[in-house]
Write an enzyme that holds these catalytic residues in place. Structure first.
Site, PDB file in Angstrom:
ATOM      1  N   LYS A 167      32.784   7.671   2.200  1.00 54.74           N
ATOM      2  CA  LYS A 167      33.887   7.608   1.238  1.00 54.74           C
ATOM      3  C   LYS A 167      34.447   6.196   1.095  1.00 54.74           C
ATOM      4  O   LYS A 167      34.625   5.701  -0.010  1.00 54.74           O
ATOM      5  CB  LYS A 167      35.016   8.566   1.655  1.00 54.74           C
ATOM      6  N   ARG A 172      43.097  16.897   2.251  1.00 57.34           N
ATOM      7  CA  ARG A 172      42.330  17.365   3.403  1.00 57.34           C
ATOM      8  C   ARG A 172      42.581  18.821   3.728  1.00 57.34           C
ATOM      9  O   ARG A 172      41.959  19.364   4.628  1.00 57.34           O
ATOM     10  CB  ARG A 172      42.730  16.529   4.623  1.00 57.34           C
ATOM     11  N   ARG A 221      29.027   3.131  13.298  1.00 55.24           N
ATOM     12  CA  ARG A 221      30.289   2.520  12.892  1.00 55.24           C
ATOM     13  C   ARG A 221      31.131   2.159  14.115  1.00 55.24           C
ATOM     14  O   ARG A 221      31.770   1.113  14.148  1.00 55.24           O
ATOM     15  CB  ARG A 221      31.064   3.487  11.990  1.00 55.24           C
ATOM     16  N   ARG A 237      36.389   1.722  15.844  1.00 53.67           N
ATOM     17  CA  ARG A 237      37.518   2.605  15.558  1.00 53.67           C
ATOM     18  C   ARG A 237      37.692   3.580  16.713  1.00 53.67           C
ATOM     19  O   ARG A 237      36.737   4.218  17.143  1.00 53.67           O
ATOM     20  CB  ARG A 237      37.269   3.355  14.246  1.00 53.67           C
ATOM     21  N   ARG A 258      36.483  16.090  14.805  1.00 51.54           N
ATOM     22  CA  ARG A 258      36.789  15.771  13.401  1.00 51.54           C
ATOM     23  C   ARG A 258      35.878  16.551  12.460  1.00 51.54           C
ATOM     24  O   ARG A 258      36.313  17.014  11.413  1.00 51.54           O
ATOM     25  CB  ARG A 258      36.646  14.261  13.157  1.00 51.54           C
TER      26      ARG A 258
END
Ligand code: UDP
Ligand code: MG
Length: 190
Positions: free
Chosen positions: A14, A89, A128, A134, A145
């Site tokens: 996204k 969400r 990532r 992160r 998640r």
């Protein structure tokens, strides 16, 4: 005004595709995840509460996120287009967004659903982690998640399908290949 929701599970691309859309179309990016990370970085009391939730991979409350978003919409005022990234969400957020936009005389034009298989998501998120670091990209939090996404977020797709606004994009392949698919849909909306 064009309002796009870019939608998909964590790791579906996204944020990456939002950047490409902005470059080409000049739309404004609203990433609720980024707004929350800014709140954490500010060191505020609210930021501390948000951090505790994000670090577990859970969702912050609808009330808080709607509050943040409505402030952001007021701050932006009239812009040619908005990309909503990471929001809505939950189903409740989707209907609140509908009201918020309708109060401002506008509506969602389309929801772009980035369709990516589970194994590819895990692979991308772990990659990532090694690049951006992160805090919520650990295996355990990633799994939660993805679970939260399936349970609370995936139903949002139906909300837009019913309104004829769902556009499913094959989210596998190179960044440019995926963007070309998105671009075709966006050109139809102009
Ligand atoms: N988050 C949330 N509500 C939102 C956006 C983000 O609760 O509207 C929290 C949630 O804990 C999520 C995290 O922030 O796991 C990171 O969100 P982001 O959209 O950046 O993650 P992505 O889906 O892009 O991996
Ligand atoms: Mg993101």
């Amino acid at each position: 005004m064009i309002n796009i929701v870019i939608f998909g599970p964590p790791g579906s691309g996204k944020g990456t595709q939002s950047k490409k859309i902005i470059e080409k179309y000049g739309y404004t990016h609203i990433s609720t995840g980024e707004l929350l990370r800014q709140e954490i970085a500010s060191g505020s009391e609210l930021g501390h509460q948000v951090e505790a939730i994000i670090s577990k991979g859970e969702l912050v409350s609808d009330e808080l996120i709607i509050d943040i978003l409505s402030n952001e919409l007021d701050r932006l005022g009239n812009v040619p287009g908005i990309i909503f990234d990471g929001f809505p969400r939950t189903l409740n957020q989707a209907s609140e967004l509908k009201n918020m936009l309708s109060d401002r005389g506008t509506a969602i034009s389309a929801l772009l659903f980035l369709d990516v298989p589970h194994e590819v998501l895990i692979e991308r998120l772990l990659k990532r982690k090694s690049i951006d670091g992160r805090a919520d990209d650990t295996m355990e939090v990633i799994e939660n998640r993805l679970r939260v996404y399936q349970q609370q977020t995936a139903p949002v797709v139906e909300f837009y399908r019913k309104q004829g606004k769902l556009r499913t994009i094959d989210g596998t392949g190179s960044v440019d290949e995926i963007f070309n698919r998105i671009d075709k849909v966006l050109q139809e909306l102009q």
